[in-house]
Write an enzyme that holds these catalytic residues in place. Structure first.
Site, PDB file in Angstrom:
ATOM      1  N   ASP A 317       0.587  -1.787  -0.206  1.00  0.00           N
ATOM      2  CA  ASP A 317      -0.016   0.223  -0.255  1.00  0.00           C
ATOM      3  C   ASP A 317       0.941   1.169  -0.010  1.00  0.00           C
ATOM      4  OD1 ASP A 317      -2.265   1.865   0.045  1.00  0.00           O
ATOM      5  OD2 ASP A 317      -3.024   0.494   1.849  1.00  0.00           O
ATOM      6  N   ASP A 554       0.011  -1.874   6.391  1.00  0.00           N
ATOM      7  CA  ASP A 554      -0.656  -1.483   8.220  1.00  0.00           C
ATOM      8  C   ASP A 554      -1.980  -1.359   9.017  1.00  0.00           C
ATOM      9  OD1 ASP A 554      -1.239  -0.093   6.715  1.00  0.00           O
ATOM     10  OD2 ASP A 554       0.586   1.604   7.625  1.00  0.00           O
ATOM     11  N   ASP A 558      -5.966  -4.826   5.055  1.00  0.00           N
ATOM     12  CA  ASP A 558      -4.583  -5.178   3.735  1.00  0.00           C
ATOM     13  C   ASP A 558      -5.113  -6.290   4.442  1.00  0.00           C
ATOM     14  OD1 ASP A 558      -4.048  -3.294   2.977  1.00  0.00           O
ATOM     15  OD2 ASP A 558      -2.386  -2.127   4.834  1.00  0.00           O
TER      16      ASP A 558
END
Length: 819
Positions: A317, A554, A558
């Protein structure tokens, strides 16, 4: 607060039988009630234990299958008085204690690091908010849940409202609203909102414990190394049992005495068992865990080191990896002149006071627009990652919406501001829209018509040296995929600024089918407007193309992708739920530390492939010779007393110098080349050429002995002991030829290692021959000058044959795409 019925101070079998308290959510339990819960055993149990327990470490190192088999062999040797062959126990116990030391050292390092990432919960007790370990939660505790928290115990919402994702429990990935009176399940995680929850199920009765192996956090990586170990040891174990039984029967058939039989059987089986291979593997991985711990990386699954080393594609990401996760409100671009900047700042402060949203984006806005209660809210829609917006209705001033402009506005209104939005995004800036409507929110539905008020321009802070990190991955054959929930133009600009290949052509996945997402995953690099479910689709599609995929994340968005990745890495600064899912946790949340983690994994796998071949040569050699002499014993007359000719002592130089010591030191060498091919295929194809050549040489010596028995004076190998001595010297010499090939290309470290071992081994053998010590159970007096000449020419001639076979097997491997 009152007690519903008196406590009898006993430990309850489950939460249903327990005494319950009616608790004010703003005050929580008092000390007396808390003590009663602890006395009754109504405390939340620890949900997972990462890694082995100390008992499991001892058991794995001391009582492995092959260790137990070696204990039995040693016992038989002691019973018959064959003490000279017991030196293999020194090797066994040395490996065992080294393995214990390294495993325990790695475990202690992990335990220290776990203190940093151990799951915590915020509870209300006697009117004060306290942070405790989730294992300290008691029944009827009041826990405070906010965005990013994983629910640690089941409970009832007492105040506030949450959006939670229960996909880890139910398989359904959509978010579920939890308002006052509704049940919150342990193992789900909060995507937005804030609420006070009274715990009504703890420990073994919660979903998080009932389903922890199936649905919640941890999934073991599909390790090729672990599969190779298990498959190899099962195969060798079957051979050990089969050949051991057949050798005993064969020796009985040949009328061989017990002592000779034990020497032969032990010589075969001890040499056949690569017991040091498992211990070396475990030790090497344990050293890697320890080394990574010193680099502030918590390894929650040892074999994940291998999977990260094999990684072809890393999905990241943008936030928290390329950027450091912090942002700042760079500009408020007014669209509706009826609003000025000061009024907008006050409105935004009241807006986020009402929504209770918590994220780095919200924090960037709050830093400039402090929270306030100037405007009173009458309806709230907390932020939802699927809808990409939040909304609030205020008394007298209507409703306001903050979110992605293309999700908030209809096509007509969006067209008015899209060019301005694109201009900011083309500079790598994040753009949110503040919109207004005179209508109020109805339930969880937005007003039908909203109008743009201002664009909120937010700037990401890019990590230092991230360009160098991305360049390292590119140069090492690892592809980067950036999957973000932000606008693709914004993501693309930031990625271009740090050198991500393909960043000039970002794509939006908004509204696309899973099939379309999968097709784009194979051809594109930078993705925007990605939902959590689409991240999972991308990971699975790449895996279906035989890619080894690592996922770095994080946030709670996710988690689905992390669970399906071959190797998952979480940032310690991210959500608690994300850390639970991941195989590894970067404790400093530093993406730039990842190359050193990959290098450590490559060192482990490449060196194990190099050293495993040393063990496997001896195993293949022993199995082939044992089967050959078994067949010879069956077809030979009973009076010939044919049996396996080597004892454990004959293998000491090979076992200790060129396998045990050499493998240990070679496994510690730096080796950062990209891991290629199937682990077991690589090892076998390296081992077979050497094993074949050594088998042919030894069989040649015994064939010369047999031929001499029929045609006297033709081969000069008069005695069986002559063939044994020639075989012993050949095994020793050629084991160094193999080690030479394994060490190639040489560096200073390998030159010193090889030279030292060769000089020491040669010196010990020469001294043993000169002093007539029985260290190796051979009598050098049976060796004549002619036999030494035969040894020289046969061994020198065997070297080019070995190198040719090694070349052919290498070409075969590459042609079959093992590499």
């Amino acid at each position: 607060m009152n007690l519903k019925r008196l406590s009898n101070r006993r430990k309850y079998k489950n939460n249903v039988d327990a005494i319950r308290y009616t608790v004010d959510f703003s005050y929580g339990l008092n000390q007396e009630q808390l003590q009663e819960r602890k006395t009754s055993g109504l405390v939340n149990t620890s949900q997972t234990r990462v890694g082995k327990s100390y008992w499991n470490i001892v058991y794995a190192n001391v009582f492995s299958f092959f260790n137990v088999l070696l204990y039995i062999i040693a016992a038989a040797m002691i019973i018959v008085g064959y003490f000279g062959g017991l030196f293999f126990l020194v090797i066994l116990f040395s490996n065992m204690f080294i393995g214990l030391y390294q495993d325990i050292r790695a475990k202690r390092m992990v335990e220290k690091l776990q203190l940093v990432t151990s799951p915590k919960a915020k509870v209300i007790r006697e009117g004060k908010q306290t942070t405790i370990a989730v294992s300290e939660i008691v029944l009827d505790d009041i826990i405070l849940l906010q965005n990013g928290d994983q629910v640690s115990a089941d409970g009832i919402v007492m105040s506030g409202e949450l959006s939670v994702n229960e996909s880890l429990l139910t398989g359904e990935s959509y978010t579920v609203k939890k308002s006052v009176g509704l049940q919150v399940l342990g193992g789900s995680y909060v995507t937005s909102g804030k609420a006070y929850v009274q715990v009504n199920r703890i420990g073994r009765d919660t979903f998080i414990n009932q389903l922890q192996e199936k649905a919640r956090a941890f999934k073991r990586p599909k390790s090729k190394l672990l599969g190779a170990i298990n498959g190899l040891f099962k195969t060798i174990g079957a051979f050990v049992f089969l050949t051991g039984a057949l050798m005993i029967l064969s020796n009985i058939y040949q009328g061989i005495d017990v002592v000779t039989s034990v020497k032969a059987v032990s010589g075969s089986l001890v040499s056949m068992i690569p017991s040091g291979m498992y211990l070396l593997t475990s030790m090497t991985l344990a050293v890697a865990v320890f080394n990574l711990g010193k680099k502030r990386t918590l390894v929650q699954e040892m074999y994940a080191i291998e999977m990260l080393a094999r990684t072809d594609v890393i999905c990241i990401d943008k936030t928290g990896t390329i950027t450091d996760g912090t942002m700042a409100l760079d500009e408020i671009k007014i669209i509706d002149e009826n609003f000025n900047k000061e009024k907008i700042k006050v409105l935004l402060g009241s807006f986020f006071y009402a929504t209770k949203d918590e994220s780095s984006t919200v924090q960037a806005i709050i830093d400039t627009c402090p929270l306030n209660e100037t405007y009173k809210s009458i309806g709230v829609i907390p932020f939802n990652s699927a809808d990409k917006l939040s909304a609030v209705s205020f008394e007298r001033v209507g409703s306001f919406v903050v979110g992605a402009a293309n999700f908030v506005l209809d096509k007509k209104e969006y067209a008015k501001i899209s060019d301005l939005e694109s201009e900011y995004m083309s500079r790598g800036l994040r753009v949110l829209l503040l919109a207004h409507s005179d209508e109020a929110i109805k339930g969880s539905r937005l007003p039908k018509k909203v109008f743009p008020v201002a664009l909120l321009i937010i700037k990401d802070r890019i990590r230092e040296d991230v360009s160098t990190t991305l360049e390292w991955f590119k140069n090492n054959g690892v592809q980067i995929k950036v999957i973000s929930g932000d606008h693709p133009t914004t993501v693309g600009e930031i990625c271009q600024s740090v050198g991500v290949l393909g960043a000039e052509d970002p794509v939006s996945l908004a509204g696309l089918s899973d099939e379309d997402v999968g097709m784009l995953a194979m051809t594109k690099t930078v993705f925007g407007r990605v939902t959590p479910e689409q991240k999972e689709v991308i990971v699975n599609k790449l895996k279906s193309d035989n890619k080894t995929v690592a996922m770095i994340g994080d946030g709670v968005n996710d988690i689905l992708a992390l669970k399906h990745a071959d190797c998952s890495v979480a940032m310690a600064s991210g959500s608690e739920a994300t850390r639970h899912v991941a195989h590894m946790v970067l404790l400093d949340s530093n993406f730039n530390a990842l190359p050193s983690v990959v290098q450590e994994g490559r060192r482990v796998i490449n060196n194990l492939q190099r050293t495993w071949s040393l063990f496997l040569v001896k195993t293949i050699f022993t199995i082939a010779l044992t089967l050959t002499f078994l067949i010879a014993a069956v077809v030979s007359p009973r009076t010939t007393q044919v049996s396996y000719p080597f004892s454990t002592q004959n293998m000491y130089v090979w076992e200790i110098a060129t396998i045990g010591v050499a493998a240990f030191f070679l496994a510690m060498q730096p080796n950062y080349a990209k891991v290629k091919g199937t682990f077991m295929s690589n090892v076998i194809l390296r081992a077979f050429p050497a094993a074949i050549v050594m088998i042919l040489q030894v069989l040649a010596f015994f064939a010369m002995y047999a031929f001499e028995g029929v045609y006297h004076g033709t081969t000069d190998v008069v005695y069986k002991q002559t063939a044994v001595v020639m075989s012993f010297l050949t095994m020793d010499f050629f084991s160094f030829v193999i080690l030479f090939r394994v060490c190639f290309p040489f560096n200073r470290y390998r030159v010193i290692l090889f030279s030292t071992l060769f000089v020491l081994a040669s010196g010990v053998v020469a001294l043993s021959a000169y002093m007539r010590w029985n260290l190796f159970d051979v009598d050098f007096r049976y060796l004549e000058t002619i036999n030494i000449q035969q040894l020289f020419f046969i061994n020198i001639g065997a070297i080019p044959v070995y190198l040719l076979l090694d070349f052919v097997f290498g070409r075969l491997a590459r042609s079959r795409k093992y590499y």
